[in-house]
Design a protein around this motif. Structure first.
Motif, PDB file in Angstrom:
ATOM      1  N   ARG A 162       0.805  -1.215   0.000  1.00  0.00           N
ATOM      2  CA  ARG A 162       0.000   0.000   0.000  1.00  0.00           C
ATOM      3  C   ARG A 162       0.839   1.267   0.000  1.00  0.00           C
ATOM      4  O   ARG A 162       0.439   2.273   0.559  1.00  0.00           O
ATOM      5  N   PRO A 186      -6.808   0.837   0.457  1.00  0.00           N
ATOM      6  CA  PRO A 186      -7.473   0.206  -0.674  1.00  0.00           C
ATOM      7  C   PRO A 186      -8.824   0.861  -0.949  1.00  0.00           C
ATOM      8  O   PRO A 186      -9.567   1.198  -0.027  1.00  0.00           O
ATOM      9  N   GLY A 201      -6.316   2.503  -4.902  1.00  0.00           N
ATOM     10  CA  GLY A 201      -6.331   3.092  -3.573  1.00  0.00           C
ATOM     11  C   GLY A 201      -6.361   4.602  -3.605  1.00  0.00           C
ATOM     12  O   GLY A 201      -6.117   5.224  -4.633  1.00  0.00           O
TER      13      GLY A 201
END
Length: 120
Positions: free
Chosen positions: A36, A60, A109
């Motif tokens: 991420r 996300p 994301g």
């Protein structure tokens, strides 16, 4: 006549069923923190003071609102920019201009935090 259960045998209706995280799907792993993050590679965000090497952390997401800084996957390529529309088409905007997104592009994301680049 009533049948009795053995000690090692459990009824399907006894107890509560095992719980999973809401929205979790079997066979899918949770993304780690390394999955991420995106690193700024050029001068796309120089007006914000983000030099190359700046780390952007994202949560996300599958949708974005206009003006949000998003990470988009288009084929094998990850793109980063501010979500918006240009001439009615979805596009990402940076200091270097805009990029139209194709039909296969998907939001991965929405950026939530910015970390300064590491000093060497």
């Amino acid at each position: 006549m009533r049948s009795s259960r053995g000690e090692g045998q459990l009824s399907l209706w006894d107890g509560e069923p095992p719980r999973t995280a809401r929205g979790a799907r079997p066979g899918r792993r949770a993304p780690d923190a390394a999955d991420r993050t995106v690193v700024v590679s050029g001068g796309e965000f120089a007006s914000r003071g983000w030099e190359p090497g700046t780390v952007l952390h994202h949560r996300p997401a599958t949708r974005a609102a206009r003006g949000e800084l998003v990470v988009v996957r288009d084929g094998e390529e990850l793109l980063l920019g501010f979500w918006g529309l240009e001439i009615g088409r979805p596009a990402l905007f940076t200091d270097q201009g805009s990029t139209w997104l194709g039909e296969s592009a998907r939001v991965v994301g929405v950026v939530t935090a910015v970390e300064a680049p590491l000093a060497f």
